[in-house]
Design an enzyme around this catalytic site. Structure first.
Site, PDB file in Angstrom:
ATOM      1  CB  SER A  54       7.097  13.883   0.849  1.00  0.00           C
ATOM      2  OG  SER A  54       6.347  13.688   2.209  1.00  0.00           O
ATOM      3  CB  THR A 154       3.268  19.420   1.455  1.00  0.00           C
ATOM      4  OG1 THR A 154       3.762  19.439   0.171  1.00  0.00           O
ATOM      5  CG2 THR A 154       3.696  20.800   1.959  1.00  0.00           C
ATOM      6  CB  THR A 172       7.086  20.401   0.268  1.00  0.00           C
ATOM      7  OG1 THR A 172       6.782  18.728  -0.337  1.00  0.00           O
ATOM      8  CG2 THR A 172       7.009  21.190  -0.871  1.00  0.00           C
ATOM      9  NE  ARG A 182       6.863  20.231  -9.207  1.00  0.00           N
ATOM     10  CZ  ARG A 182       6.417  20.331  -8.070  1.00  0.00           C
ATOM     11  NH1 ARG A 182       6.843  20.234  -7.241  1.00  0.00           N
ATOM     12  NH2 ARG A 182       4.964  20.109  -7.965  1.00  0.00           N
ATOM     13  CB  THR A 205      -1.075  18.404   0.990  1.00  0.00           C
ATOM     14  OG1 THR A 205      -0.037  17.309   0.607  1.00  0.00           O
ATOM     15  CG2 THR A 205      -2.280  17.776   1.204  1.00  0.00           C
ATOM     16  N   GLY A 206      -0.669  18.104  -2.058  1.00  0.00           N
ATOM     17  CA  GLY A 206      -0.948  17.358  -3.304  1.00  0.00           C
ATOM     18  C   GLY A 206      -0.138  18.161  -4.572  1.00  0.00           C
TER      19      GLY A 206
HETATM   20  C1  SD4 Z   1       4.241  20.107  -4.409  1.00  0.00           C
HETATM   21  N1  SD4 Z   1       2.310  20.094  -3.181  1.00  0.00           N
HETATM   22  O1  SD4 Z   1       5.420  20.440  -4.578  1.00  0.00           O
HETATM   23  C2  SD4 Z   1       3.843  19.883  -3.110  1.00  0.00           C
HETATM   24  C3  SD4 Z   1       3.823  18.363  -2.794  1.00  0.00           C
HETATM   25  C4  SD4 Z   1       2.762  17.919  -1.916  1.00  0.00           C
HETATM   26  O2  SD4 Z   1       1.613  16.196  -0.689  1.00  0.00           O
HETATM   27  O3  SD4 Z   1       2.259  18.594  -1.304  1.00  0.00           O
HETATM   28  N2  SD4 Z   1       2.709  16.693  -1.586  1.00  0.00           N
HETATM   29  O4  SD4 Z   1       3.709  20.107  -5.389  1.00  0.00           O
END
Ligand code: SD4
Length: 292
Positions: A54, A154, A172, A182, A205-206
């Protein structure tokens, strides 16, 4: 005014791959680097790790099979640099730093970002590893909508150096099998990362879309300015997301926060979230349970 933590460097990173990233960041500090050097070094470590699907090299691609990367940095002087939707470059975090230090802009995207990187001597490489390609081909057969927490991870690295100065980096490959083009929260200053050298720093993150809508990291820092502890600030920022989703969000967001006085904290919406904290010579993984 918060008392400044000095002579006691702290590194706070997301997820379990934060542990080796912290080690690299510690080394950068002991080699004489400042908070920005250390945050960049830690993030670069995750970008190089092809087992991490990721971030950077080995990251899962978008729906068309392109690995597109997002990253940003912010230093203790309030400077920031960012790249989004960049392809074929292994270390977007370092490109983001170059944008910060060597251009009059904050953000470059896509082809412009790639060309800028090449002009600065970054090599072009194919970021899609055999393993990620195989996963993507498998996904193509079902085209199952990935729930964001399945692949979202991330790395964000927040550092306070021996002078008490703060800096951060975030990088990320974003949401696996996303639409081509995107961009998530990670390259958006104030969403994926924010550093205010008077107050503290925060990173996310997320599910980036929801972090962007609540200007998450900026909000966490502003809440600390108002007197919230790092844990409380992270939770309160997540309360806004919970409210916007009628108390029942079905995705993950995690925040980490580091206050100027050296206090660290974190919170996540659901399930649990790991973060790595290096402090007083100990680099350790911590876990917080979801608020819901
Ligand atoms: C995103 N926040 O591209 C990032 C991905 C991520 O844990 O954090 N993943 O939305």
């Amino acid at each position: 005014m918060l008392r400044k933590n000095k002579n006691n460097p702290i590194i706070l990173s997301t997820w379990n791959f934060g542990l080796p990233a912290n080690e690299v960041a510690i080394k950068a500090l002991s080699d004489g680097g400042n908070a920005m050097d250390a945050a960049e070094a830690g993030a670069r470590h995750a970008e190089s790790d092809e087992e991490n699907n990721s971030v950077g090299y080995g990251g899962l691609p978008d729906e068309n099979g392109n690995v597109t990367l997002d990253a940003c940095v912010m230093d203790s002087n309030g400077n920031s640099g960012s790249v989004a939707f960049i392809q074929n470059i292994k270390h977007p975090v370092s490109v983001a730093r170059k944008v910060m230090e060597e251009t009059k802009h904050v953000m470059l995207v896509g082809e412009g970002a790639r060309k800028f990187a090449v002009s600065k001597g970054f090599k072009e490489i194919d970021l899609l590893t055999a393993k990620s390609k195989k996963e993507w081909k498998k996904w193509l057969k079902e085209r199952r909508e990935m729930t964001p927490h399945e692949t979202h991870d991330t790395i964000s690295v927040l550092v306070q150096d021996k002078n008490g100065d703060l800096a951060g980096a975030c990088t990320t490959s974003g949401w696996a099998y996303k639409m081509h083009g995107r961009v998530g929260d990670s390259p958006i200053i104030g969403a994926g990362l924010f550093v205010d050298n008077e107050v503290g720093s925060a990173a996310a993150t997320g599910l980036g879309e929801e972090v962007i809508k609540t200007t998450g990291s900026f909000l966490v820092v502003e809440l600390m300015r108002q007197g919230y502890s790092p844990n409380e600030a992270c939770s309160e920022a997540l309360n806004r997301v919970i409210k916007a989703h009628n108390g029942n969000p079905d995705f993950q967001i995690g925040y980490i926060a580091l206050r100027k006085d050296g206090k660290a904290g974190a919170a996540c919406l659901k399930w649990s979230f790991d973060y790595a904290l290096a402090k007083n010579g100990v680099n350790k993984l911590h876990n917080v349970n979801g608020m819901l």
